[in-house]
Design an enzyme around this catalytic site. Sequence first.
Site, mmCIF file in Angstrom:
data_model
loop_
_atom_site.group_PDB
_atom_site.id
_atom_site.type_symbol
_atom_site.label_atom_id
_atom_site.label_comp_id
_atom_site.label_asym_id
_atom_site.label_seq_id
_atom_site.Cartn_x
_atom_site.Cartn_y
_atom_site.Cartn_z
ATOM 1 N N ARG A 181 22.821 -96.413 -75.773
ATOM 2 C CA ARG A 181 22.111 -97.282 -74.849
ATOM 3 C C ARG A 181 21.750 -98.618 -75.509
ATOM 4 O O ARG A 181 21.437 -98.674 -76.693
ATOM 5 C CB ARG A 181 20.827 -96.604 -74.357
ATOM 6 C CG ARG A 181 21.047 -95.420 -73.433
ATOM 7 C CD ARG A 181 19.717 -94.845 -72.957
ATOM 8 N NE ARG A 181 18.890 -94.424 -74.074
ATOM 9 C CZ ARG A 181 17.859 -95.097 -74.542
ATOM 10 N NH1 ARG A 181 17.495 -96.251 -73.996
ATOM 11 N NH2 ARG A 181 17.161 -94.641 -75.565
ATOM 12 N N LYS B 98 20.462 -92.832 -67.024
ATOM 13 C CA LYS B 98 19.095 -93.141 -67.434
ATOM 14 C C LYS B 98 18.430 -94.129 -66.467
ATOM 15 O O LYS B 98 17.209 -94.144 -66.324
ATOM 16 C CB LYS B 98 19.077 -93.689 -68.855
ATOM 17 C CG LYS B 98 19.321 -92.630 -69.914
ATOM 18 C CD LYS B 98 18.381 -91.444 -69.795
ATOM 19 C CE LYS B 98 18.587 -90.417 -70.899
ATOM 20 N NZ LYS B 98 17.769 -89.191 -70.687
ATOM 21 N N HIS C 45 11.293 -85.683 -69.399
ATOM 22 C CA HIS C 45 12.489 -85.759 -70.236
ATOM 23 C C HIS C 45 12.564 -84.443 -70.989
ATOM 24 O O HIS C 45 11.992 -84.291 -72.072
ATOM 25 C CB HIS C 45 12.383 -86.945 -71.197
ATOM 26 C CG HIS C 45 13.634 -87.189 -71.979
ATOM 27 N ND1 HIS C 45 13.619 -87.676 -73.269
ATOM 28 C CD2 HIS C 45 14.936 -87.028 -71.663
ATOM 29 C CE1 HIS C 45 14.855 -87.808 -73.707
ATOM 30 N NE2 HIS C 45 15.668 -87.409 -72.752
ATOM 31 N N SER D 163 16.076 -86.911 -78.902
ATOM 32 C CA SER D 163 17.463 -86.628 -79.285
ATOM 33 C C SER D 163 17.519 -85.984 -80.667
ATOM 34 O O SER D 163 16.852 -86.432 -81.604
ATOM 35 C CB SER D 163 18.268 -87.931 -79.282
ATOM 36 O OG SER D 163 19.594 -87.706 -79.645
ATOM 37 N N LYS E 41 17.021 -79.816 -77.728
ATOM 38 C CA LYS E 41 16.737 -79.645 -76.300
ATOM 39 C C LYS E 41 17.891 -78.972 -75.558
ATOM 40 O O LYS E 41 17.695 -78.007 -74.820
ATOM 41 C CB LYS E 41 16.432 -81.028 -75.717
ATOM 42 C CG LYS E 41 15.615 -81.052 -74.480
ATOM 43 C CD LYS E 41 14.931 -82.383 -74.251
ATOM 44 C CE LYS E 41 15.677 -83.612 -74.195
ATOM 45 N NZ LYS E 41 16.904 -84.061 -74.144
ATOM 46 N N THR E 42 19.089 -79.487 -75.760
ATOM 47 C CA THR E 42 20.259 -78.938 -75.078
ATOM 48 C C THR E 42 20.661 -77.592 -75.679
ATOM 49 O O THR E 42 20.926 -76.625 -74.963
ATOM 50 C CB THR E 42 21.436 -79.920 -75.159
ATOM 51 O OG1 THR E 42 21.068 -81.136 -74.503
ATOM 52 C CG2 THR E 42 22.670 -79.362 -74.490
ATOM 53 N N ASP F 185 18.206 -82.033 -69.478
ATOM 54 C CA ASP F 185 17.708 -83.356 -69.871
ATOM 55 C C ASP F 185 16.589 -83.930 -69.005
ATOM 56 O O ASP F 185 15.639 -84.490 -69.539
ATOM 57 C CB ASP F 185 18.879 -84.342 -69.893
ATOM 58 C CG ASP F 185 18.564 -85.623 -70.656
ATOM 59 O OD1 ASP F 185 17.796 -85.552 -71.642
ATOM 60 O OD2 ASP F 185 19.074 -86.676 -70.278
ATOM 61 N N ARG G 232 29.655 -87.730 -77.317
ATOM 62 C CA ARG G 232 29.015 -87.046 -76.193
ATOM 63 C C ARG G 232 30.042 -86.349 -75.317
ATOM 64 O O ARG G 232 31.199 -86.751 -75.226
ATOM 65 C CB ARG G 232 28.263 -88.063 -75.325
ATOM 66 C CG ARG G 232 27.043 -88.682 -75.991
ATOM 67 C CD ARG G 232 25.827 -87.822 -75.812
ATOM 68 N NE ARG G 232 24.643 -88.388 -76.439
ATOM 69 C CZ ARG G 232 23.417 -87.914 -76.249
ATOM 70 N NH1 ARG G 232 23.218 -86.888 -75.440
ATOM 71 N NH2 ARG G 232 22.379 -88.462 -76.861
#
Length: 532
Positions: A55, A196, A215, A233, A237-238, A252, A317
Amino acid sequence: MTLATSLADQGFATRAEVFANLLSPQLVEHAVRRGEGKVAKSGPLVVTTGKHTGRSAKDKFIVRDAETEGTVWWDNNASMQPEHFAALKEDFLAALAEKETLYVADLFGGSQPEHRVNVRVINELAWHNMFIRTMLVRPTPDELDDFTPEYTIIDLPSFRADPARHGCRTETVIAVNLSERLILIGGTEYAGEMKKSVFGVLNYLLPAQGVMPMHCSANIGPDHKTAVFFGLSGTGKTTLSADASRTLIGDDEHGWSDTAVFNFEGGCYAKMIRLSEEAEPEIYATTRMADTVLENVVMDADGNIDLDDNSLTENTRGAYPLSSIPNTSEKNLGPPPSNIIMLTADAFGVLPPIARLTPDQAMYHFLSGYTAKVAGTEIGVTEPEATFSTCFGAPFMPRHPSVYGNLLKERIAKGHVQCWLLNTGWTGGKYGVGSRMPIKATRALLNAALDGSLNDAEFRKDPNFGFEVPVSLPALESTGIDPAILDPRSTWADGEEYDRTAQRLVQLFVDNFRPFAEHVDEGVRQAAPQAA
């Protein structure tokens, strides 16, 4: 499929051939034919995003007008004047009018019907259109028949902004006009800007409806209880939410309403660098599927991908539909949470692998949003470096953090939710001295927290942070992991060095929290760690 509301109806004149609401196989065909990407031998579409492999946070702006003047947290969000946006829009629409081909997708941001928004995305790249229809919620054919866009995103990577004329910083721009419900993205091929942007819109809209935007990832256990995982990140989390024994809601972005935790999206966007089939089998399997888009993953001339190659970026990604993961929620939602897990990757090696939080401590750590960078991830970073991102997602929060923090605290109290801090970072010393927390230890502790057995353990009070830490746990010992890992100080070769490092981290927390102190009650202020 045709559009229920045409581009002309929206005031977007174009001579382009418009491909509307194509399915992923069709979009792959277009992307390959147009030279936008190649299909790997294992199945996915592989693309590169040029110089922007993440980003462009400093190039994102919200238009500052009567609608947003008193509602947006301007200390955190860069502003654009209405006249600059008007000039940008004029030039964007002129560029749009000259395109020979456009791809349009009509999608939902949000899975709970009463709290979702209708989003139209207009792309010049076929693979961008595939990405966004993978990531957002796809309407049924009947829902498309009378789809009326509420928000529109126009994404033109070939557009080059003029900082003097458009009031931006560089040739790259992400401009959000909440009054006109229009988002313009130019000068970057990084597809994550689109998803996003929708997240930011929902983060702005939902608090006014009493819905907590988050988030986070979320899943449901065999006991039908939901767990929510906050984390920046790289904290897991994933990975931790993709558990075959639990039903995945999403990885997410979610909302927490009175009746549900609901996914904002219809897909997952996972980091692929050094992905291991052994450690993350569910996510690894998506790299063998035709409806996955792999970004900046290196592929050789024979079509073989190399997930360990970071020559393009560390931020490789994969975007894939939720349905690619076994055991996902059919409705993309679940009941309100019973457990909240706040993830951190503490590279200082100070925090315990798990701690139990009071509601006040949970709000404190939510507003802090701590993790740590490690040496080597950025130029000039030679020691662990603390990163604080309030609400575990400051770049995507248009409103003041206290709005989200107070909503969270209210919902924790109302639902009697148990909160935990889970450290997936380092043990036995800081990064470079100690080692990464064993994933089997993390999973054992997490499972004990989620099934309730951890609450029956003996706890001690951490002298630095004040939260409760388990002293022992049979489930951990059965993994072969030394239970001493529960007391981080005991894992360091030099206890006094641990104490000094712990106090350094405590002070970083205290310094970071000062701007929020006046916006929270005394209980949350007292939940702060204690500096010596």
